[in-house]
Design a protein around this motif. Structure first.
Motif, PDB file in Angstrom:
ATOM      1  N   GLY A  26       0.786  -1.224   0.000  1.00  0.00           N
ATOM      2  CA  GLY A  26       0.000   0.000   0.000  1.00  0.00           C
ATOM      3  C   GLY A  26       0.817   1.273   0.000  1.00  0.00           C
ATOM      4  O   GLY A  26       0.262   2.365   0.147  1.00  0.00           O
ATOM      5  N   ARG A  27       2.120   1.152  -0.192  1.00  0.00           N
ATOM      6  CA  ARG A  27       2.981   2.331  -0.186  1.00  0.00           C
ATOM      7  C   ARG A  27       3.673   2.511  -1.530  1.00  0.00           C
ATOM      8  O   ARG A  27       3.906   1.552  -2.259  1.00  0.00           O
ATOM      9  N   ALA A  28       4.003   3.767  -1.829  1.00  0.00           N
ATOM     10  CA  ALA A  28       4.741   4.100  -3.038  1.00  0.00           C
ATOM     11  C   ALA A  28       6.146   4.538  -2.652  1.00  0.00           C
ATOM     12  O   ALA A  28       6.375   5.007  -1.534  1.00  0.00           O
ATOM     13  N   LEU A  29       7.076   4.383  -3.560  1.00  0.00           N
ATOM     14  CA  LEU A  29       8.415   4.934  -3.379  1.00  0.00           C
ATOM     15  C   LEU A  29       8.474   6.218  -4.194  1.00  0.00           C
ATOM     16  O   LEU A  29       8.221   6.207  -5.402  1.00  0.00           O
ATOM     17  N   ARG A  67       8.104  12.843  -7.113  1.00  0.00           N
ATOM     18  CA  ARG A  67       7.721  12.042  -8.277  1.00  0.00           C
ATOM     19  C   ARG A  67       7.780  10.562  -7.924  1.00  0.00           C
ATOM     20  O   ARG A  67       8.738  10.099  -7.301  1.00  0.00           O
ATOM     21  N   VAL A  68       6.763   9.852  -8.340  1.00  0.00           N
ATOM     22  CA  VAL A  68       6.658   8.425  -8.038  1.00  0.00           C
ATOM     23  C   VAL A  68       7.744   7.651  -8.782  1.00  0.00           C
ATOM     24  O   VAL A  68       7.928   7.809  -9.992  1.00  0.00           O
ATOM     25  N   LEU A  69       8.455   6.819  -8.033  1.00  0.00           N
ATOM     26  CA  LEU A  69       9.443   5.916  -8.622  1.00  0.00           C
ATOM     27  C   LEU A  69       8.861   4.517  -8.794  1.00  0.00           C
ATOM     28  O   LEU A  69       9.046   3.884  -9.830  1.00  0.00           O
ATOM     29  N   GLU A  70       8.170   4.053  -7.750  1.00  0.00           N
ATOM     30  CA  GLU A  70       7.544   2.730  -7.784  1.00  0.00           C
ATOM     31  C   GLU A  70       6.204   2.800  -7.064  1.00  0.00           C
ATOM     32  O   GLU A  70       6.076   3.464  -6.038  1.00  0.00           O
ATOM     33  N   SER A  71       5.210   2.112  -7.614  1.00  0.00           N
ATOM     34  CA  SER A  71       3.891   2.091  -6.982  1.00  0.00           C
ATOM     35  C   SER A  71       3.025   1.043  -7.659  1.00  0.00           C
ATOM     36  O   SER A  71       3.211   0.738  -8.845  1.00  0.00           O
ATOM     37  N   ASP A  72       2.075   0.509  -6.910  1.00  0.00           N
ATOM     38  CA  ASP A  72       1.124  -0.439  -7.484  1.00  0.00           C
ATOM     39  C   ASP A  72      -0.080   0.262  -8.099  1.00  0.00           C
ATOM     40  O   ASP A  72      -0.774  -0.309  -8.943  1.00  0.00           O
ATOM     41  N   GLY A  86       6.469  12.202  10.150  1.00  0.00           N
ATOM     42  CA  GLY A  86       7.351  13.240  10.686  1.00  0.00           C
ATOM     43  C   GLY A  86       7.820  12.994  12.102  1.00  0.00           C
ATOM     44  O   GLY A  86       7.976  13.927  12.884  1.00  0.00           O
ATOM     45  N   GLY A  87       8.033  11.727  12.450  1.00  0.00           N
ATOM     46  CA  GLY A  87       8.495  11.398  13.792  1.00  0.00           C
ATOM     47  C   GLY A  87       7.410  10.900  14.716  1.00  0.00           C
ATOM     48  O   GLY A  87       7.690  10.345  15.778  1.00  0.00           O
ATOM     49  N   LEU A  88       6.150  11.090  14.330  1.00  0.00           N
ATOM     50  CA  LEU A  88       5.030  10.615  15.146  1.00  0.00           C
ATOM     51  C   LEU A  88       4.549   9.281  14.593  1.00  0.00           C
ATOM     52  O   LEU A  88       3.541   9.189  13.900  1.00  0.00           O
ATOM     53  N   GLY A  89       5.311   8.246  14.868  1.00  0.00           N
ATOM     54  CA  GLY A  89       4.943   6.924  14.395  1.00  0.00           C
ATOM     55  C   GLY A  89       5.615   6.509  13.111  1.00  0.00           C
ATOM     56  O   GLY A  89       5.223   5.509  12.507  1.00  0.00           O
ATOM     57  N   GLY A  90       6.617   7.241  12.693  1.00  0.00           N
ATOM     58  CA  GLY A  90       7.324   6.873  11.475  1.00  0.00           C
ATOM     59  C   GLY A  90       8.185   8.006  10.964  1.00  0.00           C
ATOM     60  O   GLY A  90       8.183   9.116  11.507  1.00  0.00           O
ATOM     61  N   ALA A  91       8.929   7.712   9.896  1.00  0.00           N
ATOM     62  CA  ALA A  91       9.846   8.695   9.325  1.00  0.00           C
ATOM     63  C   ALA A  91       9.089   9.812   8.624  1.00  0.00           C
ATOM     64  O   ALA A  91       7.948   9.649   8.184  1.00  0.00           O
ATOM     65  N   GLY A  92       9.762  10.957   8.508  1.00  0.00           N
ATOM     66  CA  GLY A  92       9.179  12.106   7.839  1.00  0.00           C
ATOM     67  C   GLY A  92       9.681  12.268   6.415  1.00  0.00           C
ATOM     68  O   GLY A  92      10.227  11.339   5.819  1.00  0.00           O
ATOM     69  N   ALA A  93       9.510  13.485   5.897  1.00  0.00           N
ATOM     70  CA  ALA A  93       9.737  13.746   4.479  1.00  0.00           C
ATOM     71  C   ALA A  93      11.073  14.405   4.166  1.00  0.00           C
ATOM     72  O   ALA A  93      11.390  14.612   2.998  1.00  0.00           O
ATOM     73  N   PHE A  94      11.867  14.746   5.182  1.00  0.00           N
ATOM     74  CA  PHE A  94      13.127  15.442   4.920  1.00  0.00           C
ATOM     75  C   PHE A  94      14.214  14.443   4.536  1.00  0.00           C
ATOM     76  O   PHE A  94      15.197  14.233   5.248  1.00  0.00           O
ATOM     77  N   SER A  95      14.010  13.818   3.393  1.00  0.00           N
ATOM     78  CA  SER A  95      14.933  12.807   2.894  1.00  0.00           C
ATOM     79  C   SER A  95      14.868  12.801   1.373  1.00  0.00           C
ATOM     80  O   SER A  95      13.958  13.389   0.781  1.00  0.00           O
ATOM     81  N   GLU A  96      15.829  12.147   0.750  1.00  0.00           N
ATOM     82  CA  GLU A  96      15.850  12.115  -0.711  1.00  0.00           C
ATOM     83  C   GLU A  96      14.704  11.295  -1.284  1.00  0.00           C
ATOM     84  O   GLU A  96      14.194  11.599  -2.363  1.00  0.00           O
ATOM     85  N   ARG A  97      14.307  10.262  -0.570  1.00  0.00           N
ATOM     86  CA  ARG A  97      13.187   9.426  -0.996  1.00  0.00           C
ATOM     87  C   ARG A  97      12.315   9.089   0.204  1.00  0.00           C
ATOM     88  O   ARG A  97      12.795   9.053   1.339  1.00  0.00           O
ATOM     89  N   ALA A  98      11.039   8.847  -0.055  1.00  0.00           N
ATOM     90  CA  ALA A  98      10.092   8.533   1.014  1.00  0.00           C
ATOM     91  C   ALA A  98       9.120   7.470   0.522  1.00  0.00           C
ATOM     92  O   ALA A  98       8.993   7.236  -0.684  1.00  0.00           O
ATOM     93  N   ALA A  99       8.431   6.843   1.474  1.00  0.00           N
ATOM     94  CA  ALA A  99       7.472   5.783   1.132  1.00  0.00           C
ATOM     95  C   ALA A  99       6.110   6.102   1.739  1.00  0.00           C
ATOM     96  O   ALA A  99       5.697   5.499   2.733  1.00  0.00           O
TER      97      ALA A  99
END
Length: 207
Positions: A26-29, A67-72, A86-99
């Motif tokens: 259920g997640r996209a890269l 931009r989507v790299l991988e997704s169903d 963003g730190g409340l139960g998981g990683a945030g968006a300040f990264s080169e890639r996110a899921a």
């Protein structure tokens, strides 16, 4: 992959290498192209938010565009806005890639600037929903925007105009912000540093 990491509450984040995010069901890269810094990000990192970061270190950032790299369910290359923990139960968006969760990703037209589209998430919804949904603003009504010098307030001035408000009054304490609000469509401005009572505010608005 490079990302910002908060190692200790109350300290500035550092940028360093971290593992790539795992897509999972259920997640996209997504390749992150813009990620706004919101007041909530500062509150969480500073220990002032009512919820605490669930673990340290963590990657901050509550929203981003990319931009989507991988997704169903999303085509590769699709531009999307998406929220992150963003730190409340998981990683945030300040990264080169996110899921991010695919169901929370919102498609963004190619003609919209990355930074502009990213900033219309938290701030944009905070301005739009009180007017369009909660107040059910109708064409011809009048709107008073308090805190009109900030990001949410300035978007609210424009939103009120788009929704057909007859008169839009911007009120704030910052003279530069009030001037900008007028440029964005406010019919009148009220300097709150010169108004210390509700009656005087009403008089200023009527004037």
């Amino acid at each position: 992959m490079r990302a910002a990491l908060v190692d200790e509450i109350g300290r500035l984040p550092t940028v360093r290498d971290v593992p790539e995010p795992e897509r999972g069901e259920g997640r996209a890269l997504v390749e992150v192209t813009a990620a706004p810094l919101n007041p909530i990000d500062l509150s969480i990192a500073g220990g002032r938010f009512y919820e605490r970061a669930t673990e340290l270190p963590y990657v901050p950032g509550k929203e981003a565009l990319g931009r989507v790299l991988e997704s169903d369910s999303l085509s590769a290359g699709t531009r999307v806005y998406f929220p992150m923990p963003g730190g409340l139960g998981g990683a945030g968006a300040f990264s080169e890639r996110a899921a991010p969760l695919e169901e929370q990703a919102i498609t963004v037209p190619d003609g919209v600037d990355d930074a502009l589209a990213a900033c219309l998430g938290v701030a944009g919804l905070a301005a739009w929903l009180p007017l369009e949904w909660r107040a059910d603003l109708r064409e011809g009504e009048s709107v008073l925007v308090l805190g009109a010098s900030g990001a949410v307030g300035q978007i609210a001035v424009q939103a009120a105009r788009l929704l057909g408000a007859r008169v839009v009054v911007a009120a704030a304490r910052d003279a530069g912000g009030l001037e900008r609000a007028r440029e964005l469509g406010a019919d009148a401005t009220v300097d709150l540093t010169a108004v210390d009572e509700p009656e005087r505010l009403a008089e200023a608005i009527e004037a």
